[in-house]
Design a protein around this motif. Structure first.
Motif, PDB file in Angstrom:
ATOM      1  N   ASN A  29       1.069  -1.047  -0.085  1.00 15.30           N
ATOM      2  CA  ASN A  29      -0.085  -0.068  -0.326  1.00 15.30           C
ATOM      3  C   ASN A  29       0.817   1.115   0.361  1.00 15.30           C
ATOM      4  O   ASN A  29       2.159   0.968   0.518  1.00 15.30           O
ATOM      5  N   LYS A  30      -0.224   2.398  -0.545  1.00 18.70           N
ATOM      6  CA  LYS A  30       1.293   3.490  -0.803  1.00 18.70           C
ATOM      7  C   LYS A  30       1.107   4.351   0.236  1.00 18.70           C
ATOM      8  O   LYS A  30       0.052   3.661   1.470  1.00 18.70           O
ATOM      9  N   ILE A  31       1.875   4.794   0.973  1.00 15.40           N
ATOM     10  CA  ILE A  31       2.504   5.703   2.491  1.00 15.40           C
ATOM     11  C   ILE A  31       1.719   6.725   2.568  1.00 15.40           C
ATOM     12  O   ILE A  31       2.251   7.695   1.315  1.00 15.40           O
ATOM     13  N   HIS A  32       0.724   7.335   3.298  1.00 15.27           N
ATOM     14  CA  HIS A  32      -0.479   7.808   3.440  1.00 15.27           C
ATOM     15  C   HIS A  32       0.159   9.227   4.298  1.00 15.27           C
ATOM     16  O   HIS A  32       0.558  10.040   4.199  1.00 15.27           O
ATOM     17  N   SER A  33       0.874   8.280   5.764  1.00 16.97           N
ATOM     18  CA  SER A  33       1.820   9.241   6.887  1.00 16.97           C
ATOM     19  C   SER A  33       2.900   8.311   7.245  1.00 16.97           C
ATOM     20  O   SER A  33       2.600   7.225   7.175  1.00 16.97           O
ATOM     21  N   THR A  34       3.284   9.756   8.152  1.00 20.00           N
ATOM     22  CA  THR A  34       4.932   8.634   9.241  1.00 20.00           C
ATOM     23  C   THR A  34       4.214   9.256  10.416  1.00 20.00           C
ATOM     24  O   THR A  34       4.257  10.522  10.320  1.00 20.00           O
ATOM     25  N   GLU A  35       4.301   8.532  11.223  1.00 16.43           N
ATOM     26  CA  GLU A  35       3.978   8.914  12.815  1.00 16.43           C
ATOM     27  C   GLU A  35       5.775   8.462  13.483  1.00 16.43           C
ATOM     28  O   GLU A  35       5.233   6.938  13.564  1.00 16.43           O
ATOM     29  N   PRO A  36       5.893   8.816  13.860  1.00 12.17           N
ATOM     30  CA  PRO A  36       6.665   8.429  15.305  1.00 12.17           C
ATOM     31  C   PRO A  36       6.083   7.662  16.459  1.00 12.17           C
ATOM     32  O   PRO A  36       5.632   8.305  16.910  1.00 12.17           O
ATOM     33  N   GLU A  37       6.961   6.878  16.134  1.00 13.10           N
ATOM     34  CA  GLU A  37       5.903   5.793  17.818  1.00 13.10           C
ATOM     35  C   GLU A  37       6.891   6.318  19.161  1.00 13.10           C
ATOM     36  O   GLU A  37       6.563   7.108  20.005  1.00 13.10           O
ATOM     37  N   THR A  38       8.080   6.451  19.068  1.00  8.84           N
ATOM     38  CA  THR A  38       9.065   6.720  20.167  1.00  8.84           C
ATOM     39  C   THR A  38      10.357   7.483  19.160  1.00  8.84           C
ATOM     40  O   THR A  38      10.259   7.580  18.084  1.00  8.84           O
ATOM     41  N   ASP A  39      11.724   8.153  19.806  1.00 11.25           N
ATOM     42  CA  ASP A  39      12.635   8.817  18.510  1.00 11.25           C
ATOM     43  C   ASP A  39      13.240   7.991  17.982  1.00 11.25           C
ATOM     44  O   ASP A  39      13.969   8.025  16.765  1.00 11.25           O
ATOM     45  N   ARG A  40      13.147   6.876  17.807  1.00 17.09           N
ATOM     46  CA  ARG A  40      13.727   5.516  17.145  1.00 17.09           C
ATOM     47  C   ARG A  40      12.576   4.674  16.281  1.00 17.09           C
ATOM     48  O   ARG A  40      13.087   3.578  15.701  1.00 17.09           O
ATOM     49  N   ILE A  41      11.392   4.865  16.568  1.00 15.15           N
ATOM     50  CA  ILE A  41      11.003   3.813  16.030  1.00 15.15           C
ATOM     51  C   ILE A  41       9.980   4.674  15.153  1.00 15.15           C
ATOM     52  O   ILE A  41       9.535   5.793  15.677  1.00 15.15           O
ATOM     53  N   ILE A  42       9.316   4.088  14.201  1.00 23.75           N
ATOM     54  CA  ILE A  42       8.965   4.973  12.794  1.00 23.75           C
ATOM     55  C   ILE A  42       8.066   4.487  12.793  1.00 23.75           C
ATOM     56  O   ILE A  42       7.716   3.774  11.663  1.00 23.75           O
ATOM     57  N   ASP A  92       4.513   3.730   9.261  1.00 25.89           N
ATOM     58  CA  ASP A  92       3.944   4.661   7.512  1.00 25.89           C
ATOM     59  C   ASP A  92       2.651   4.056   7.840  1.00 25.89           C
ATOM     60  O   ASP A  92       2.574   2.605   8.066  1.00 25.89           O
ATOM     61  N   TYR A  93       1.905   5.157   7.869  1.00 21.95           N
ATOM     62  CA  TYR A  93       0.476   4.239   7.486  1.00 21.95           C
ATOM     63  C   TYR A  93      -0.512   4.456   5.992  1.00 21.95           C
ATOM     64  O   TYR A  93       0.502   5.514   5.541  1.00 21.95           O
ATOM     65  N   ASP A  94      -1.216   4.002   5.883  1.00 22.94           N
ATOM     66  CA  ASP A  94      -1.985   3.879   4.715  1.00 22.94           C
ATOM     67  C   ASP A  94      -2.970   5.437   4.457  1.00 22.94           C
ATOM     68  O   ASP A  94      -3.752   5.400   5.413  1.00 22.94           O
ATOM     69  N   ASN A  95      -3.964   5.201   3.423  1.00 22.12           N
ATOM     70  CA  ASN A  95      -4.769   6.164   3.160  1.00 22.12           C
ATOM     71  C   ASN A  95      -5.904   5.739   4.071  1.00 22.12           C
ATOM     72  O   ASN A  95      -6.458   6.233   4.718  1.00 22.12           O
ATOM     73  N   ASN A  96      -6.168   4.062   4.889  1.00 21.91           N
ATOM     74  CA  ASN A  96      -6.676   3.292   6.005  1.00 21.91           C
ATOM     75  C   ASN A  96      -6.391   3.057   7.488  1.00 21.91           C
ATOM     76  O   ASN A  96      -7.569   2.732   7.645  1.00 21.91           O
ATOM     77  N   ASN A  97      -5.563   4.376   7.292  1.00 22.38           N
ATOM     78  CA  ASN A  97      -4.506   3.678   8.389  1.00 22.38           C
ATOM     79  C   ASN A  97      -4.226   2.443   9.367  1.00 22.38           C
ATOM     80  O   ASN A  97      -4.410   2.699   9.977  1.00 22.38           O
ATOM     81  N   ASN A  98      -3.441   2.584   7.903  1.00 26.75           N
ATOM     82  CA  ASN A  98      -3.132   0.586   8.461  1.00 26.75           C
ATOM     83  C   ASN A  98      -1.574   0.600   8.291  1.00 26.75           C
ATOM     84  O   ASN A  98      -1.500   1.590   6.844  1.00 26.75           O
ATOM     85  N   ILE A  99      -1.103  -0.359   8.709  1.00 27.75           N
ATOM     86  CA  ILE A  99       0.272   0.099   9.077  1.00 27.75           C
ATOM     87  C   ILE A  99       0.884  -0.867   7.441  1.00 27.75           C
ATOM     88  O   ILE A  99       0.870  -1.842   7.061  1.00 27.75           O
ATOM     89  N   VAL A 100       1.376   0.060   7.290  1.00 26.02           N
ATOM     90  CA  VAL A 100       2.287  -0.065   5.705  1.00 26.02           C
ATOM     91  C   VAL A 100       3.909  -0.575   6.233  1.00 26.02           C
ATOM     92  O   VAL A 100       4.146  -1.855   5.621  1.00 26.02           O
TER      93      VAL A 100
END
Length: 82
Positions: free
Chosen positions: A19-32, A34-42
């Motif tokens: 799936n195409k990456i729609h957004s990227t969110e840091p979980e912590t400063d070392r863990i990132i 990536d989510y798709d349009n449906n908020n599923n983890i890419v």
């Protein structure tokens, strides 16, 4: 799951879907994450991966889908020699 590891910077990326990456969110400063349009983890990126594994990070600490946990486990069980 496609896994890429950059030994030079000790970063690993677990690509879980095509799936195409729609957004990227840091979980912590070392863990990132990536989510798709449906908020599923890419994908899941872990910086300083083997450092964190030595400190106790394991597959249960990351939001892997249940059907990918067994595959992901093999990367956490590699002996650390650095």
């Amino acid at each position: 799951m496609i896994v890429t590891y950059d030994q030079e910077v000790d970063a690993i990326y677990f690509k879980l879907t095509e799936n195409k990456i729609h957004s990227t969110e840091p979980e912590t400063d070392r863990i990132i994450i990536d989510y798709d349009n449906n908020n599923n983890i890419v994908g899941i990126e872990v910086l300083d991966f083997y450092y964190l594994v030595r400190k106790g990070l394991n597959v249960a600490d990351l939001p892997f889908p249940e059907n990918e946990r067994l595959t992901a486990c093999q990367y956490f069980n590699i002996p650390v020699t650095a």
